[in-house]
Design an enzyme around this catalytic site. Structure first.
Site, PDB file in Angstrom:
ATOM      1  N   HIS A 234       0.876  -1.176   0.000  1.00  0.00           N
ATOM      2  CA  HIS A 234       0.000   0.000   0.000  1.00  0.00           C
ATOM      3  C   HIS A 234       0.915   1.229   0.000  1.00  0.00           C
ATOM      4  O   HIS A 234       2.016   1.181   0.565  1.00  0.00           O
ATOM      5  CB  HIS A 234      -0.833  -0.047   1.284  1.00  0.00           C
TER       6      HIS A 234
ATOM      7  N   ASP B 196       3.470  -3.796   7.761  1.00  0.00           N
ATOM      8  CA  ASP B 196       2.173  -3.129   7.683  1.00  0.00           C
ATOM      9  C   ASP B 196       1.104  -4.183   7.970  1.00  0.00           C
ATOM     10  O   ASP B 196       0.827  -5.045   7.126  1.00  0.00           O
ATOM     11  CB  ASP B 196       2.005  -2.535   6.279  1.00  0.00           C
TER      12      ASP B 196
ATOM     13  N   GLN C 259      -4.208  -4.781   7.345  1.00  0.00           N
ATOM     14  CA  GLN C 259      -5.223  -5.718   6.837  1.00  0.00           C
ATOM     15  C   GLN C 259      -5.133  -7.083   7.512  1.00  0.00           C
ATOM     16  O   GLN C 259      -5.890  -7.991   7.161  1.00  0.00           O
ATOM     17  CB  GLN C 259      -5.048  -5.904   5.312  1.00  0.00           C
TER      18      GLN C 259
ATOM     19  N   LYS D 246     -10.156  -0.213  10.911  1.00  0.00           N
ATOM     20  CA  LYS D 246     -10.417  -1.436  10.150  1.00  0.00           C
ATOM     21  C   LYS D 246     -10.762  -2.605  11.079  1.00  0.00           C
ATOM     22  O   LYS D 246     -11.074  -3.688  10.623  1.00  0.00           O
ATOM     23  CB  LYS D 246      -9.206  -1.794   9.290  1.00  0.00           C
TER      24      LYS D 246
ATOM     25  N   CYS E 187      -4.822   2.535  -3.553  1.00  0.00           N
ATOM     26  CA  CYS E 187      -3.539   3.057  -3.051  1.00  0.00           C
ATOM     27  C   CYS E 187      -2.402   2.063  -3.272  1.00  0.00           C
ATOM     28  O   CYS E 187      -1.521   1.909  -2.406  1.00  0.00           O
ATOM     29  CB  CYS E 187      -3.627   3.452  -1.575  1.00  0.00           C
TER      30      CYS E 187
END
Lengths: 154, 411
Positions: free
Chosen positions: B122, B202, B205, B228, B368
């Site tokens: 991302h 990261d 998600q 999220k 993104c």
């Protein structure tokens, strides 16, 4: 939202059978490339100028139906116009996308079918892409240049 | 225990909404999850009952506010199996990545170093590090994809071979492909090549959908965002080894992050407070605690099992639609619940508009991840992404909407 408010039949016709769609133009005066990174719309617009008039306007690119159909209708509405007149018409379309006017509905031709897009803020940029590319192409020509690339940020 | 979706759904007031007479089908949780009642109640209670600033207050309200805020730090640390002294609250995962880029990469890397990244990042986990690498003159290398949308670890091995990779920024679960990367194995490979290398992940998600142990992954820092995983917008975190934070330069300066200040300079507070300048997001922290409690009540293993089953059904349903091409792994054992696809000849924005007109909320665009879009040779995709409140009833409106788009926009 209703699909029919956004996607008028005229818009779908231009999307399915675009007018003046071409990857090149003989005697091209200016070529501009515009993109709308949010949607992935990409637009190449080429103009040929004769005697202060838009002698030819062609576009090529990929993107959503609104962006491609609007560019197609734009080429019909602006080919043959004086440069200044075409700029004025582009401004009329821009104002229409922001809920004003239009003051030249007849001159916009099929462009008038995009009135409803003003209700869908995220799609306004799509409808404007071809018109803003034309404005840039004319202004680039008036500066004496022949190519320009613009990325439209959100 | 399997998830009782009907009971879960009753916590989400927005799911009772109709859009133009259509039942709301929310399949955009990879962009942002919905917010359950207990999270709303926790934020509401702070504002109505304990409203005051954190730290240093010596009256009961301020102590309550501090407990809410510092309690959330402990809750998040337990949720991700990490040390609470390494939890820095940020406004989102993007800020957490920037904190590492500014606080560590720009302060410690130089022209001899190599930053390792991947083509599926991302922008939030890519741009801060490309900018930082450019600033210090470091080289950047990118792990490419295999045919089925996984990281190509054979190529990664070659990229690591000269031992110059001293920093890596890698995504745990791709927001586009859904791929679950084997971060533990990749981290081992990176450390085998250079045992001083720092690995940043990261996890935006991953944390909402998988059981995550930052300790077991073996990474140095892990970025998450609250919105999220059922929490409000405006709170995220960098979950790091305290030793890494100790080596990082302050990113934002001001109140709360200092030990002493003179007119000429300042000394810094201990970690993690050194990286939290100014009044923080207190109601959001209370909301984050409530969100974590909600997830833990269901159990992350049960959430993963529910999404794995749903995703298998989703992939099967999409496979029945002519012209649909899925990007990313088909094997639900190595993928999460975000599923990207393109519909042959129909621009994703038009597919999304058709679905939206039928109450089905999906995301369209480049998500993104422009470098990934270039690898996939598409300008954009349509992405359906599920969470705990989705079940198979949501598949029919999705499939019918895609078929309606195919018919409506057929040339």
């Amino acid at each position: 939202m209703s699909m029919d408010d956004l996607y008028q039949e005229i818009i779908l016709d231009h999307y399915r059978k675009p007018h003046n769609r071409a990857p090149s133009l003989d005697g091209e005066a200016v070529h501009v490339h515009h993109s709308n990174p949010l949607c992935g719309d990409e637009m190449d617009l080429r103009i040929r100028v004769a005697d202060g008039h838009l002698d030819a306007v062609v576009f090529d690119g990929e993107g959503c139906s609104i962006s491609q159909a609007s560019a197609s209708a734009m080429t019909d509405a602006t080919t043959g116009r004086e440069l200044k007149d075409a700029l004025d018409l582009a401004e009329d379309f821009r104002l229409m996308m922001h809920g004003e006017g239009p003051s030249r509905p007849d001159d916009l031709g099929d462009g008038i079918a995009f009135t409803g897009v003003a209700q869908f803020p995220v799609r306004v940029k799509c409808a404007l892409l071809g018109w803003m590319a034309l404005k840039d192409a004319i202004e680039t020509h008036e500066r004496g240049a022949n190519a320009h690339t613009v990325t439209h940020e959100e | 225990m399997p998830i009782d979706v009907e009971a879960v759904r009753s916590h989400y007031p927005v799911l009772d909404r109709e859009l133009d007479g259509n039942r709301l089908v929310y399949l955009d949780s990879a962009a942002s999850s919905l917010t359950p009642e207990p999270v709303l109640a926790a934020m509401d209670r702070y504002y109505r009952w304990s409203r005051s600033n954190v730290h240093r207050g010596v009256y009961p309200l301020a102590e309550e506010a501090t407990d809410l805020y510092e309690g959330a730090r402990g809750d998040l640390a337990r949720f991700l199996d990490a040390d609470p002294r390494g939890v820095v609250f940020t406004k989102n995962a993007t800020e957490a990545c920037n904190l590492v880029a500014y606080g560590y990469v720009r302060a410690h890397l130089g022209p001899d170093d190599v930053v390792l990244s991947t083509v599926m990042e991302h922008h939030a986990n890519l741009v801060p590090f490309t900018q930082a690498a450019h600033a210090v003159g470091a080289e950047i290398r990118h792990i490419p994809l295999t045919e089925d949308g996984q990281l190509d670890l054979e190529v990664a091995q070659q990229l690591l071979a000269d031992g110059r990779v001293t920093f890596a920024a890698v995504v745990h679960v791709s927001n586009v492909l859904g791929t679950i990367n084997d971060v533990a194995r990749l981290t081992e490979m990176i450390r085998d090549a250079n045992d001083a290398a720092v690995v940043h992940v990261d996890g935006a998600q991953a944390a909402p959908h998988l059981p995550v142990s930052v300790r077991d992954l073996g990474v140095d820092s892990y970025a998450i965002t609250g919105h999220k995983l059922l929490a409000p917008t405006g709170i995220g975190a960098l979950v790091a080894r305290p030793e890494l934070l100790d080596r990082m330069q302050p990113f934002l300066t001001g109140g709360d992050m200092i030990r002493d200040v003179t007119l000429e300079g300042a000394t810094w507070n201990d970690v993690p407070h050194r990286f939290e300048a100014g009044t923080p997001m207190i109601a959001e922290a209370a909301g984050l605690s409530a969100a974590i409690a909600e997830l833990q009540t269901l159990g992350m293993d049960a959430i993963r099992a529910h999404e794995r089953a749903f995703t298998a059904e989703l992939l099967d349903a999409l496979a029945t639609v002519p012209g649909v091409r899925i990007h990313g792994p088909k094997d639900v054992e190595i993928r999460g619940s975000a599923v990207s696809f393109v519909l042959d000849g129909i621009p994703p924005h038009d597919v999304g508009a058709m679905l939206g007109s039928r109450g089905v909320c999906v995301r369209v665009g480049h998500h993104c991840t422009k470098p990934l879009m270039r690898c996939l040779e598409v300008a954009a995709t349509t992405r359906a992404s599920a969470y705990i409140y989705n079940d198979v009833d949501d598949l029919e409106p999705l499939v019918e909407g895609i078929e309606a788009a195919a018919a409506f926009f057929a040339r």
